[in-house]
Motif scaffolding. Structure first.
Motif, PDB file in Angstrom:
ATOM      1  N   VAL A   1       0.832  -1.207   0.000  1.00  0.00           N
ATOM      2  CA  VAL A   1       0.000   0.000   0.000  1.00  0.00           C
ATOM      3  C   VAL A   1       0.868   1.261   0.000  1.00  0.00           C
ATOM      4  O   VAL A   1       0.453   2.323  -0.479  1.00  0.00           O
ATOM      5  N   ILE A   2       2.087   1.145   0.505  1.00  0.00           N
ATOM      6  CA  ILE A   2       2.994   2.302   0.480  1.00  0.00           C
ATOM      7  C   ILE A   2       3.413   2.613  -0.956  1.00  0.00           C
ATOM      8  O   ILE A   2       3.462   3.787  -1.357  1.00  0.00           O
ATOM      9  N   ASP A   3       3.691   1.568  -1.717  1.00  0.00           N
ATOM     10  CA  ASP A   3       4.001   1.785  -3.142  1.00  0.00           C
ATOM     11  C   ASP A   3       2.820   2.442  -3.851  1.00  0.00           C
ATOM     12  O   ASP A   3       2.986   3.390  -4.640  1.00  0.00           O
ATOM     13  N   MET A   4       1.636   1.922  -3.564  1.00  0.00           N
ATOM     14  CA  MET A   4       0.433   2.444  -4.230  1.00  0.00           C
ATOM     15  C   MET A   4       0.227   3.924  -3.898  1.00  0.00           C
ATOM     16  O   MET A   4      -0.025   4.753  -4.786  1.00  0.00           O
ATOM     17  N   LEU A   5       0.356   4.240  -2.616  1.00  0.00           N
ATOM     18  CA  LEU A   5       0.175   5.634  -2.211  1.00  0.00           C
ATOM     19  C   LEU A   5       1.255   6.525  -2.830  1.00  0.00           C
ATOM     20  O   LEU A   5       0.946   7.613  -3.349  1.00  0.00           O
ATOM     21  N   GLY A   6       2.495   6.065  -2.779  1.00  0.00           N
ATOM     22  CA  GLY A   6       3.586   6.891  -3.290  1.00  0.00           C
ATOM     23  C   GLY A   6       3.430   7.191  -4.765  1.00  0.00           C
ATOM     24  O   GLY A   6       3.560   8.353  -5.195  1.00  0.00           O
ATOM     25  N   ILE A   7       3.122   6.170  -5.548  1.00  0.00           N
ATOM     26  CA  ILE A   7       3.031   6.374  -7.004  1.00  0.00           C
ATOM     27  C   ILE A   7       1.796   7.206  -7.375  1.00  0.00           C
ATOM     28  O   ILE A   7       1.889   8.197  -8.102  1.00  0.00           O
ATOM     29  N   THR A   8       0.627   6.787  -6.880  1.00  0.00           N
ATOM     30  CA  THR A   8      -0.603   7.471  -7.302  1.00  0.00           C
ATOM     31  C   THR A   8      -0.701   8.890  -6.755  1.00  0.00           C
ATOM     32  O   THR A   8      -1.148   9.803  -7.460  1.00  0.00           O
ATOM     33  N   HIS A   9      -0.272   9.096  -5.505  1.00  0.00           N
ATOM     34  CA  HIS A   9      -0.434  10.441  -4.948  1.00  0.00           C
ATOM     35  C   HIS A   9       0.624  11.402  -5.486  1.00  0.00           C
ATOM     36  O   HIS A   9       0.306  12.539  -5.847  1.00  0.00           O
TER      37      HIS A   9
END
Length: 378
Positions: free
Chosen positions: A204-212
């Motif tokens: 979820v950290i990867d997801m947040l970092g990339i999308t945000h």
């Protein structure tokens, strides 16, 4: 047979296999409405010789002559029509009316739904093309004014730009920060629930970092700025136009582009990347807070993992979009403000239009950026 008043009447009867219409009294414009209705109500079944008796007409004007012509045409399908006993003094008038053209139907035929749909689509396309052309012309005007200000810096309104920078940047920190923090927290909350099903909740950290960093941070900031600052530009400039302050400015030899548009344009182009950085920080902070509460991941671990797994390229892609989004919002807001007419309805219409138009153009531009950066493998 029709029931008529004592002076003017249209009497009809069927006698010995022939239909007879007797015109009585004053066939003039004063009685045209009631006589016309009676003519339209006459119904004959079958075919019979028809006689129109005008012997009792004691007054006739142009309206009456037109009614006689209409009566003749109305009875013609029933059989051969003959007219008799009209006073010779009215012959010329009736001849003129009969030889004149029929009045054209004032109302156009009702279009069917398909024609109406095609017409509406065509008008929308024409309006959009016209609006786009005017907007491009306005952008060219802004660039020409910017070039003039660069070569003649004493014409630039530094104080106005700083005031606008405070309005669009400093005063927007609260709403931009709050929304970014909440979006970051919600993304981690919802993302971790789904990823936990696969035992990969740390991703979820990867997801947040990339999308945000790449998309949501700059896009949310642009939408907030469009609703807040773009509409404010339109309302401020539109109000000045309604109060004829812009006309007074031109009379004094001042350029509205230099005084009103350029300071707002530059202020927003400067403020938008700064707000995007701020939104990125608050979004990551919101996600880290939710990760600490829900996944028991400490802030330090969260930031270390984010730094190691999310390339800095995503951050720069988001930041590079910010000035372009700011330019679109500023141009749209100022253009709609200068398009306001001299009434409050127009001000409300263009203020709403500037927000919708800005958000639409920002999303279109974001899609083009996505294609562009993908082509560059960024």
């Amino acid at each position: 047979m029709q029931d008529r008043d004592t002076k003017t009447a249209l009497l009809t009867e069927m006698k010995e296999g022939a239909f007879r219409a007797s015109l009585i009294g004053e066939w003039v414009v004063d009685h045209a409405g009631s006589l016309d209705e009676e003519i339209r109500n006459i119904a004959i079944t079958g075919r019979h010789p028809v006689e129109i008796d005008c012997s009792r007409v004691n007054r006739l004007d142009t309206a009456g002559a037109i009614l006689i012509r209409k009566l003749t045409a109305h009875l013609a399908p029933a059989g051969p029509v003959s007219r008799s006993n009209l006073s010779p003094k009215y012959d010329h008038l009736l001849e003129m009316v009969e030889n004149s053209f029929e009045r054209a139907d004032c109302m156009p035929p009702e279009p069917n739904w398909f024609t109406e749909l095609v017409s509406d689509i065509g008008k929308s396309i024409e309006s959009a093309a016209l609006n786009l052309g005017q907007l491009l012309s306005f952008i060219g005007f802004i660039l020409a004014t910017l070039a003039r200000v660069i070569f003649m810096p004493w014409r630039f309104r530094y104080k106005a730009m700083i005031i606008q920078l405070e309005a669009v940047g400093l005063r927007a920190l609260g709403i931009v920060g709050l929304i970014s923090f909440l979006i970051g927290a919600v993304m981690v909350n919802q993302g971790s629930i789904q990823l936990a099903k696969f035992g990969a909740d740390i991703l979820v950290i990867d997801m947040l970092g990339i999308t945000h960093l790449r998309e949501l941070g700059v896009l949310l900031t642009a939408i907030i700025v469009a609703g807040r600052s773009g509409s404010a530009f339109t309302a401020q400039i539109g109000s000045m136009k309604i109060n004829e302050e812009i006309d007074a400015m031109k009379t004094l030899g001042l350029s509205p582009m230099e005084v009103l548009v350029i300071p707002r344009f530059i202020a927003l182009v400067i403020a938008m990347p700064l707000l995007t950085v701020y939104a990125d920080v608050l979004g990551i902070l919101g996600g880290a807070t939710m990760a600490a509460v829900q996944l028991d991941i400490s802030f330090a671990s969260f930031l270390v993992y984010l730094q190691e797994e999310v390339p800095l390229t995503h951050y720069w892609v988001g930041i590079l979009k910010a000035p372009a989004f700011a330019a679109v919002i500023a141009v749209s807001g100022c253009y709609e403000g200068l398009s306001v007419k001299n009434n409050a309805d127009s001000l409300g219409y263009h203020t709403t239009k500037s927000v919708v138009q800005s958000i639409f153009l920002v999303i279109i531009l974001d899609a083009l950026f996505a294609i562009f950066f993908t082509a560059l493998n960024m």
